[in-house]
Scaffold this motif. Sequence first.
Motif, PDB file in Angstrom:
ATOM      1  N   HIS A   4       7.629  -1.895 -13.654  1.00 11.18           N
ATOM      2  CA  HIS A   4       8.397  -2.073 -12.728  1.00 11.18           C
ATOM      3  C   HIS A   4       7.399  -2.371 -11.212  1.00 11.18           C
ATOM      4  O   HIS A   4       7.564  -3.119 -10.429  1.00 11.18           O
ATOM      5  CB  HIS A   4       9.220  -1.045 -12.314  1.00 11.18           C
ATOM      6  N   LEU A   5       6.509  -1.365 -10.840  1.00 10.52           N
ATOM      7  CA  LEU A   5       5.808  -1.464  -9.911  1.00 10.52           C
ATOM      8  C   LEU A   5       4.710  -2.701  -9.774  1.00 10.52           C
ATOM      9  O   LEU A   5       4.789  -3.475  -8.921  1.00 10.52           O
ATOM     10  CB  LEU A   5       4.792  -0.013  -9.545  1.00 10.52           C
ATOM     11  N   THR A   6       3.991  -2.859 -10.750  1.00 11.09           N
ATOM     12  CA  THR A   6       3.250  -3.842 -11.044  1.00 11.09           C
ATOM     13  C   THR A   6       3.951  -5.449 -10.976  1.00 11.09           C
ATOM     14  O   THR A   6       3.367  -6.131 -10.199  1.00 11.09           O
ATOM     15  CB  THR A   6       2.447  -3.866 -12.336  1.00 11.09           C
ATOM     16  N   PHE A   7       4.796  -5.570 -11.237  1.00 10.46           N
ATOM     17  CA  PHE A   7       5.720  -6.734 -11.318  1.00 10.46           C
ATOM     18  C   PHE A   7       6.214  -7.160  -9.901  1.00 10.46           C
ATOM     19  O   PHE A   7       5.835  -8.084  -9.306  1.00 10.46           O
ATOM     20  CB  PHE A   7       6.907  -6.836 -12.237  1.00 10.46           C
ATOM     21  N   ASN A   8       6.706  -6.138  -9.480  1.00 11.78           N
ATOM     22  CA  ASN A   8       7.064  -6.249  -7.855  1.00 11.78           C
ATOM     23  C   ASN A   8       5.932  -6.497  -6.740  1.00 11.78           C
ATOM     24  O   ASN A   8       6.204  -7.354  -6.020  1.00 11.78           O
ATOM     25  CB  ASN A   8       7.907  -4.892  -7.272  1.00 11.78           C
ATOM     26  N   LEU A   9       4.940  -5.851  -7.152  1.00 11.26           N
ATOM     27  CA  LEU A   9       3.630  -5.835  -6.457  1.00 11.26           C
ATOM     28  C   LEU A   9       2.919  -7.361  -6.569  1.00 11.26           C
ATOM     29  O   LEU A   9       2.899  -7.854  -5.433  1.00 11.26           O
ATOM     30  CB  LEU A   9       2.507  -4.950  -6.340  1.00 11.26           C
ATOM     31  N   ILE A  10       2.915  -7.698  -7.709  1.00 11.61           N
ATOM     32  CA  ILE A  10       2.296  -9.069  -7.957  1.00 11.61           C
ATOM     33  C   ILE A  10       3.208 -10.280  -7.188  1.00 11.61           C
ATOM     34  O   ILE A  10       2.828 -10.992  -6.582  1.00 11.61           O
ATOM     35  CB  ILE A  10       2.339  -9.476  -9.408  1.00 11.61           C
ATOM     36  N   VAL A  11       4.434 -10.133  -7.412  1.00 10.21           N
ATOM     37  CA  VAL A  11       5.354 -11.317  -6.782  1.00 10.21           C
ATOM     38  C   VAL A  11       5.418 -11.261  -5.174  1.00 10.21           C
ATOM     39  O   VAL A  11       5.373 -11.809  -4.433  1.00 10.21           O
ATOM     40  CB  VAL A  11       6.857 -11.167  -7.300  1.00 10.21           C
ATOM     41  N   GLN A  12       5.412  -9.821  -4.560  1.00 19.29           N
ATOM     42  CA  GLN A  12       5.583  -9.595  -3.330  1.00 19.29           C
ATOM     43  C   GLN A  12       4.257 -10.187  -2.668  1.00 19.29           C
ATOM     44  O   GLN A  12       4.361 -10.677  -1.725  1.00 19.29           O
ATOM     45  CB  GLN A  12       6.169  -8.391  -2.641  1.00 19.29           C
ATOM     46  N   ILE A  13       3.151  -9.932  -3.257  1.00 17.68           N
ATOM     47  CA  ILE A  13       1.947 -10.241  -2.854  1.00 17.68           C
ATOM     48  C   ILE A  13       1.686 -11.754  -2.789  1.00 17.68           C
ATOM     49  O   ILE A  13       1.242 -12.322  -1.808  1.00 17.68           O
ATOM     50  CB  ILE A  13       0.697  -9.618  -3.304  1.00 17.68           C
ATOM     51  N   THR A  71       0.781  -1.242   0.269  1.00 15.73           N
ATOM     52  CA  THR A  71      -0.121  -0.124   0.120  1.00 15.73           C
ATOM     53  C   THR A  71       0.683   1.234   0.051  1.00 15.73           C
ATOM     54  O   THR A  71       0.455   2.217  -0.749  1.00 15.73           O
ATOM     55  CB  THR A  71      -1.112  -0.018   1.198  1.00 15.73           C
ATOM     56  N   ILE A  72       1.980   1.336   0.892  1.00 17.01           N
ATOM     57  CA  ILE A  72       3.028   2.463   0.891  1.00 17.01           C
ATOM     58  C   ILE A  72       3.509   2.584  -0.611  1.00 17.01           C
ATOM     59  O   ILE A  72       3.568   3.842  -0.915  1.00 17.01           O
ATOM     60  CB  ILE A  72       3.796   2.266   2.137  1.00 17.01           C
ATOM     61  N   GLU A  73       3.788   1.578  -1.147  1.00 19.03           N
ATOM     62  CA  GLU A  73       4.291   1.551  -2.442  1.00 19.03           C
ATOM     63  C   GLU A  73       3.530   2.434  -3.475  1.00 19.03           C
ATOM     64  O   GLU A  73       3.981   2.919  -4.294  1.00 19.03           O
ATOM     65  CB  GLU A  73       4.924   0.160  -3.104  1.00 19.03           C
ATOM     66  N   ILE A  74       2.448   1.939  -3.481  1.00 19.40           N
ATOM     67  CA  ILE A  74       1.332   2.409  -4.287  1.00 19.40           C
ATOM     68  C   ILE A  74       0.998   4.049  -4.159  1.00 19.40           C
ATOM     69  O   ILE A  74       1.015   4.789  -4.896  1.00 19.40           O
ATOM     70  CB  ILE A  74      -0.175   1.599  -4.387  1.00 19.40           C
ATOM     71  N   VAL A  75       0.840   4.164  -2.953  1.00 17.38           N
ATOM     72  CA  VAL A  75       0.802   5.535  -2.456  1.00 17.38           C
ATOM     73  C   VAL A  75       1.971   6.612  -2.993  1.00 17.38           C
ATOM     74  O   VAL A  75       1.794   7.448  -3.496  1.00 17.38           O
ATOM     75  CB  VAL A  75       0.552   5.717  -0.739  1.00 17.38           C
ATOM     76  N   CYS A  76       3.214   6.109  -2.445  1.00 13.69           N
ATOM     77  CA  CYS A  76       4.136   6.775  -3.281  1.00 13.69           C
ATOM     78  C   CYS A  76       4.264   6.992  -4.628  1.00 13.69           C
ATOM     79  O   CYS A  76       4.610   8.148  -5.177  1.00 13.69           O
ATOM     80  CB  CYS A  76       5.524   6.028  -2.509  1.00 13.69           C
ATOM     81  N   PHE A  77       3.941   5.982  -5.340  1.00 12.50           N
ATOM     82  CA  PHE A  77       4.048   5.973  -6.767  1.00 12.50           C
ATOM     83  C   PHE A  77       2.895   6.832  -7.131  1.00 12.50           C
ATOM     84  O   PHE A  77       3.217   7.777  -8.278  1.00 12.50           O
ATOM     85  CB  PHE A  77       3.932   4.624  -7.463  1.00 12.50           C
ATOM     86  N   ILE A  78       1.773   6.800  -6.800  1.00 12.74           N
ATOM     87  CA  ILE A  78       0.828   7.951  -7.123  1.00 12.74           C
ATOM     88  C   ILE A  78       1.077   9.310  -6.898  1.00 12.74           C
ATOM     89  O   ILE A  78       0.941  10.309  -7.656  1.00 12.74           O
ATOM     90  CB  ILE A  78      -0.542   7.362  -6.497  1.00 12.74           C
ATOM     91  N   TYR A  79       1.703   9.421  -5.674  1.00 11.29           N
ATOM     92  CA  TYR A  79       2.089  10.850  -5.276  1.00 11.29           C
ATOM     93  C   TYR A  79       3.171  11.446  -6.132  1.00 11.29           C
ATOM     94  O   TYR A  79       3.162  12.539  -6.605  1.00 11.29           O
ATOM     95  CB  TYR A  79       2.663  10.747  -3.850  1.00 11.29           C
ATOM     96  N   TYR A  80       4.396  10.558  -6.518  1.00 12.76           N
ATOM     97  CA  TYR A  80       5.219  11.105  -7.514  1.00 12.76           C
ATOM     98  C   TYR A  80       4.680  11.111  -8.888  1.00 12.76           C
ATOM     99  O   TYR A  80       5.231  11.905  -9.541  1.00 12.76           O
ATOM    100  CB  TYR A  80       6.533  10.023  -7.220  1.00 12.76           C
TER     101      TYR A  80
END
Length: 186
Positions: A121-130, A68-77
Motif C-alpha cells: 500500500h505504501l509503495t504503490f502510493n509513493l511511486i504514483v505520487q512521486i 518522507t513523512i509517510e515513510i517515517v510514520c510507517f517505520i515508526y508504527y
Amino acid sequence: LSSGNEGKIFFQKVSYENHELWINCKISFHRMIECIAVKILPHHRDRKYYVDTFKCWPPPYFILLVSTIEIVCFIYYLIDSITHETKSSVPIDSILIYRPDKKHEIWRFLFYALLHAGWFHLTFNLIVQIVIGISLEMVHGSGRIACIYLSGVLAGSLNTSIFDSNAFLVGSSGGVYALLAAHVAN
C-alpha cells in the motif's frame, strides 16, 4: 614577483567560464524540455505553456516532504507493532487514523493519509505520487499541488464518512487519485 593582478585576472577568467557553462546548461535543459513537450503534447499552445512554466527552482518540496513523512510514520508504527507484538500492521489506536467513532477530532480527516496498511500500500502510493506529483509540481508549483493533494485526501475522508460511516481509513490514495486526475486534466 607578481603584481597581484594575475590572481584577479585568473578569478575573472574562471568566473566568466563558469557563467558560460551555466548558460550552456540552461540552454540544454530548455531544449530537453522542448523535446519532451513535443513528444507528449500534441498542440503547439500546450507545448509553449509547458516549456514556459516548467521550472526546477524552487524545487518540488511538497511531494517529497509528504512522501518522507509517510515513510517515517510507517517505520515508526512498524517498529511500534514489533515492540508491542501486535498482529495488525494498521495502528488502530493511532491519533492519525480516521475512525468513525472519533469524527469530532477534525485532524483525522487529513492526517489519515500519513498511515498505510502495509508495504505494498505504501509503495504503490509513493511511486504514483512521486512520479506524477513531482512532474506536476515542477510545472504548477508546490502551492497548487498541495491544494490538489490535500483536497483529494479531504474528499476521500468526507466521502467515506458519508457513504461508509463505519469504516476506518488509512492511506494517501485520495491524494494520489487527485494527482492522477490533475495529470489527466493537464
